[in-house]
Scaffold this motif. Structure first.
Motif, PDB file in Angstrom:
ATOM      1  N   ILE A 279      19.083   3.714  -7.550  1.00 52.91           N
ATOM      2  CA  ILE A 279      19.456   2.907  -6.393  1.00 52.91           C
ATOM      3  C   ILE A 279      18.290   2.011  -5.968  1.00 52.91           C
ATOM      4  O   ILE A 279      18.458   0.805  -5.722  1.00 52.91           O
ATOM      5  N   GLY A 280      17.097   2.580  -5.880  1.00 58.70           N
ATOM      6  CA  GLY A 280      15.945   1.830  -5.403  1.00 58.70           C
ATOM      7  C   GLY A 280      15.634   0.611  -6.254  1.00 58.70           C
ATOM      8  O   GLY A 280      15.459  -0.495  -5.744  1.00 58.70           O
ATOM      9  N   VAL A 281      15.577   0.802  -7.570  1.00 57.51           N
ATOM     10  CA  VAL A 281      15.256  -0.299  -8.478  1.00 57.51           C
ATOM     11  C   VAL A 281      16.367  -1.347  -8.461  1.00 57.51           C
ATOM     12  O   VAL A 281      16.106  -2.554  -8.378  1.00 57.51           O
ATOM     13  N   SER A 282      17.608  -0.900  -8.515  1.00 57.98           N
ATOM     14  CA  SER A 282      18.741  -1.833  -8.565  1.00 57.98           C
ATOM     15  C   SER A 282      18.819  -2.690  -7.313  1.00 57.98           C
ATOM     16  O   SER A 282      18.932  -3.923  -7.380  1.00 57.98           O
ATOM     17  N   VAL A 283      18.744  -2.054  -6.160  1.00 49.83           N
ATOM     18  CA  VAL A 283      18.895  -2.807  -4.911  1.00 49.83           C
ATOM     19  C   VAL A 283      17.675  -3.697  -4.667  1.00 49.83           C
ATOM     20  O   VAL A 283      17.794  -4.787  -4.095  1.00 49.83           O
TER      21      VAL A 283
END
Length: 420
Positions: A279-283
């Motif tokens: 989630i962190g990398v994608s967002v």
């Protein structure tokens, strides 16, 4: 502001340090919550009060540690914080009584916040420059999630190696002995990360001088306080952090509602940690390409929808697939908000050189869930045992997610107009 980024390994060390420092006070109790309650002889409220002691000390540490981060190189403060935190692990591994445990959590509130938190945020802003704040903080939180997941996986593996009886017949003594090895190995790794930070997390002298004022003046502090973005960030971080604290109960939910044993519930907690880096990398990448603050709004909306799935009681021990899907939804919203709330500091026109001071001010309110969230969850869970107590906890998440969404929407409109 120097436009040249610090090297890639600078961010890698920030990621390692950023999660390692919280392994002992938080990650182990998140993954092994039923085990922690058993081996320390605690109930949910008592564990929550330990977190409250941490939060009270952290509250003061945010305020005074922020300006400290603007006066000294982040590398030195972060390394010292890691070493001091690791020393606390030796006390933790002795399984102290409740009174000593509360003192230990207060000590960790000092080491992980006063010396660590603002320097980490400031160093991340430095790495991200003007155009990559979403990516910098997304990679930071996503990477921290991956480190936490690896620690959790390692912990579950070590724990299982030292359990010789059948999982349904394990005694408190066996659980304590196995968990002791998990604590000691975690402490050793935290200390080693401190050494790596001290020797390798360096930037050139010119860049370091640009981000470190000779002194912080009262007018500078007042300048930061007057910024509208600072007040709004207080509320945004408060709401997002309540969501993050509530993810602590997923392993307990797996045991209380889904009927999982201690090992399987710990695996659920570890599974949750693996969602965070994705989630962190994608967002973070998506936010830099579009509108960072708009993605922050969306993250709170997703968190609200996920919390309602749990709060309404439609998840039972016979709906395993729905349980896992709902975890994914809540985690997506909570971890996205956590990845982005400091990334919008650049949009909010907060000066880089005063980042530490700004972080200290917004954290004074934003991280008060360290004081009240643990006892609140413990009270709700202990006074309504089983599924009902968990529903009350997720109604709490729904309320804070709604407030966070409204505040983020206002932040988005305010600074979109100013930018235009």
């Amino acid at each position: 502001m120097n436009q040249k980024k610090a090297p890639w390994y600078f961010l890698l060390l920030l990621i390692l340090a950023g999660e390692s420092v919280f392994i002992l006070p938080f990650v182990l109790s998140r993954v092994f919550r039923p085990t922690v309650l058993q081996v320390f002889g605690l109930n949910n409220l008592e564990l929550g009060l330990c977190f409250s002691v941490y939060g009270i000390i952290a509250l003061l540490s945010y305020l005074f540690g922020g300006p400290l981060a603007d006066k000294f190189p982040p590398r030195k403060l972060i390394a010292i914080a890691l070493w001091m935190t690791a020393l606390g692990g030796l006390v933790y591994a002795s399984f102290p009584g409740y009174a000593i445990l509360k003192i230990l959590y207060g000590y960790w509130g000092f080491t992980t916040i006063f010396l660590f938190w603002a320097p980490m945020i400031k160093a991340t802003r430095v790495w991200g420059g003007i155009s990559s704040q979403g990516k910098a903080f997304g990679f930071l939180d996503g990477g921290r999630g991956l480190v936490g997941a690896l620690f959790g996986t390692m912990g579950v593996l070590i724990f299982s190696l030292f359990i010789t009886s059948k999982i349904t017949e394990v005694t408190v003594t066996e659980n304590r002995e196995a968990f002791k090895y998990v604590i000691l190995l975690s402490s050793a790794i935290v200390a080693i990360v401190g050494l790596l930070v001290w020797f390798f997390m360096k930037i050139n002298t010119k860049a370091e001088n640009e981000i470190t004022p000779n002194k912080i003046t009262i007018p500078q502090i007042l300048e930061v306080i007057r910024l509208p973005s600072v007040g709004l960030l207080m509320i945004i971080i408060l709401c997002a952090y309540v969501g993050y604290k509530i993810t602590d109960v997923f392993s307990l939910y797996a045991q209380d509602v889904m009927g999982y044993n201690a090992l399987k519930s710990a695996q659920i907690g570890t599974f949750l940690l693996f969602i965070r880096p994705l989630i962190g990398v994608s967002v973070g990448v998506l936010a830099d390409r579009t509108q960072t603050t708009l993605w922050l709004v969306l993250s709170f909306v997703i968190s609200l929808l996920g919390s309602l799935l749990f709060a309404t009681g439609i998840i039972t021990n016979s709906t395993t697939v729905l349980f896992l899907i709902s975890i994914l939804i809540v985690a997506a919203g909570v971890y996205a908000a956590r990845s982005l709330y400091f990334a919008v500091m650049e949009n909010g026109q907060i000066p880089l050189a005063l980042t530490g001071t700004a972080v200290g001010i917004v954290s004074l309110i934003g991280y008060t869930p360290d004081i009240f969230a643990g006892p609140a969850m413990g009270y709700l869970l202990d006074n309504s045992p089983g599924e009902e107590g968990h529903q009350h906890v997720f109604w709490m998440l729904a309320v804070f997610s709604f407030v966070g969404a409204v505040t983020s929407w206002y932040y988005f409109h305010l600074y979109r107009k100013k930018k235009t």
